[in-house]
Write a protein that holds these residues in place. Structure first.
Motif, mmCIF file in Angstrom:
data_model
loop_
_atom_site.group_PDB
_atom_site.id
_atom_site.type_symbol
_atom_site.label_atom_id
_atom_site.label_comp_id
_atom_site.label_asym_id
_atom_site.label_seq_id
_atom_site.Cartn_x
_atom_site.Cartn_y
_atom_site.Cartn_z
ATOM 1 N N CYS A 9 -9.829 -8.076 -19.030
ATOM 2 C CA CYS A 9 -11.404 -7.289 -19.798
ATOM 3 C C CYS A 9 -11.109 -6.909 -20.863
ATOM 4 C CB CYS A 9 -10.964 -6.282 -18.483
ATOM 5 S SG CYS A 9 -11.438 -6.190 -16.807
ATOM 6 N N ARG A 10 -10.305 -7.332 -21.076
ATOM 7 C CA ARG A 10 -9.607 -5.729 -23.498
ATOM 8 C C ARG A 10 -9.224 -7.657 -24.068
ATOM 9 N NH1 ARG A 10 -5.021 -1.888 -21.844
ATOM 10 N NH2 ARG A 10 -5.218 -1.844 -24.105
ATOM 11 N N SER A 166 -10.959 0.589 -23.814
ATOM 12 C CA SER A 166 -11.979 -0.803 -23.800
ATOM 13 C C SER A 166 -12.676 -0.669 -24.960
ATOM 14 C CB SER A 166 -12.575 -0.359 -22.967
ATOM 15 O OG SER A 166 -13.226 0.597 -22.416
ATOM 16 N N ARG A 174 -15.219 -2.787 -17.748
ATOM 17 C CA ARG A 174 -13.683 -2.244 -17.721
ATOM 18 C C ARG A 174 -13.584 -1.467 -16.260
ATOM 19 N NH1 ARG A 174 -8.279 -1.900 -17.128
ATOM 20 N NH2 ARG A 174 -7.606 -0.234 -18.496
#
Length: 477
Positions: A9-10, A166, A174
């Motif tokens: 997610c990052r 995020s 996120r």
């Protein structure tokens, strides 16, 4: 900087990135919460059952099974009316103050204090089971939880930490990923809750293993937040020359204009907004708030009535089935995550929000006419995107405010939803008692209607976004 790893997610993260993750706290707290919710329902049911000390009138005069069941349902419903009032109103005294302290001094304050309250509440249920205290002790336990900020302070703190770590473009993904972890943990906890509740036989021992496990998970979450968790450095802090058009969310405005602690300043880069559109993002925030609150009315009404609904005819579930039914509710966390993962590639935030509202509205409508267990699970399947709206609304709001105001804005939204939950819980429980003998699905039908009503303010947001974007294109040309 040292070697880097990646997170789905990052993207690239520093070596110590794992200590900034809130997922372990979310997972352990939710396992504790799902065990607690199932345990509380079953303990309250046993307390108001035939032969219980506070229900001796049931055993003195024999009544038909249906009459006894209705009396028990009303007793459980009345307990939850008071319990939810205490749980919902007590955080109003402390949650905003904790959020203010978190924004000004340290991001972990609201999360750590709220987790302490959650642990105390779980201990209250353990002591009630261990020493056979009156069920009313849970009012005091949840009051302690609320005075420590309750879920409002805890979840707004988690969302603030997630937003800090995020970028704008991946914010929705996120936040829904955090919800996914919450859902998976809740699913696992609910699946085993019924089995853990029956581990020890006897009036004083039943539920002891389940409540002890709940306390252990809550204690781990508090320990992790105090000792292990590190506050992430913001990757979303805007530069001093922000463009006035947010191309990711499709909304117009800057971060500064909604910062409560800073005067309203217009970015000097990019074309200025016309006087009639100087503060369009405030209109968006108001409409998003309205959509979230109306949708929460629908969701809370369904969630609060559902445990009572499955305990009585025509379903009449046992302890294990109750656990499975609660676990089924957490499947939407997985499907909603997958939905955002796919929809975010081709839809704006407002479109994803409306998809989720339609999904829940159709599922609630079918739930109103459930007669068999398989129909209940079909209704749950239809609700597969029901989690998307509120999470995506939070994401959209975070794109319009400065990160230094995340705590305050998110806690105001969460407190608004909490007050909505208190009012809705009381009204729906009363409505359920009035209609359960005539049409037991009345509450679900009302929730379906409200879910579709919530689409109206979100549709206005989408219309305004399109209008502003078209005007911007014309101005450029």
């Amino acid at each position: 900087m040292g070697p880097e790893t990646t997170c789905p997610c990052r993207g690239p993260l520093p070596r110590l990135h794992m200590r900034t993750w809130v997922e372990p706290i979310v997972a352990s707290t939710q396992v504790a919460g799902s065990l607690f919710d199932a345990g509380l329902l079953l303990v309250v049911k046993a307390s108001f059952g035939p032969g219980a000390g506070n229900s001796s009138n049931h055993s003195i005069s024999p009544s038909p099974r249906g009459a006894l069941e209705d009396q028990q349902q009303k007793a459980i419903s009345n307990f939850y009316i008071i319990y939810n009032l205490v749980a919902g109103l007590s955080p109003l005294l402390s949650a905003y103050g904790l959020a203010w302290l978190s924004d000004r001094y340290h991001r972990k304050i609201s999360v750590c204090v709220a987790l302490l309250g959650i642990l105390l509440c779980r201990l209250g249920l353990l002591f009630k089971v261990l020493w056979d205290w009156p069920v009313e002790v849970m009012y005091w336990a949840t009051a302690l939880n609320g005075l420590c900020g309750g879920f409002s302070a805890y979840w707004s703190g988690v969302i603030a930490l997630g937003s800090l770590s995020s970028s704008e473009g991946r914010r929705s993904l996120r936040l829904i990923f955090i919800d996914l972890i919450l859902g998976l943990a809740g699913f696992c906890g609910s699946m085993v809750s019924g089995h853990l509740f029956k581990q020890l036989s006897g009036h004083s021992g039943q539920g002891l293993v389940l409540t002890a496990c709940s306390v252990s998970c809550a204690a781990f979450a508090l320990f992790y937040s105090l000792v292990v968790l590190k506050v992430p450095e913001s990757v979303a802090t805007p530069s001093k020359t922000l463009p006035t058009m947010d191309t990711v969310s499709g909304t117009t405005g800057t971060y500064r204009t909604l910062d409560p602690d800073q005067p309203d300043k217009q970015s000097v880069v990019g074309r200025p907004l016309s006087p009639g559109k100087a503060k369009p993002q405030k209109t968006i925030i108001a409409l998003l708030f309205a959509g979230a609150i109306i949708y929460d009315l629908a969701v809370v009404g369904t969630v609060e009535v559902m445990p009572l609904f499955v305990l009585r005819e025509p379903l009449s579930w046992n302890q294990v089935q109750v656990g499975y039914g609660m676990a089924a509710g957490y499947i939407i966390f997985i499907t909603s995550f997958l939905g955002v993962l796919v929809f975010s590639r081709c839809f704006q935030d407002t479109s994803m929000i409306m998809i989720g509202m339609v999904s829940f509205g159709l599922g609630a409508l079918l739930l109103a006419f459930v007669k068999e267990t398989y129909m209940f699970y079909i209704a749950r399947v239809i609700m597969l995107f029901a989690l998307i709206p509120v999470t995506t609304i939070r994401s959209a709001m975070s794109k319009l405010i400065k990160d230094s105001s995340y705590g305050k804005v998110f806690v105001v939204l969460q407190l608004s939803l909490t007050v909505t939950w208190v009012v809705t819980s009381t009204l729906y429980n009363e409505l359920y008692q009035l209609t359960m003998e005539k049409f037991v699905g009345t509450c679900f039908a009302l929730s379906s209607f409200l879910s579709f009503v919530a689409i109206i303010p979100i549709g206005i947001v989408a219309y305004k976004q399109d209008s502003w974007l078209k005007c911007a294109d014309i101005t450029e040309k």
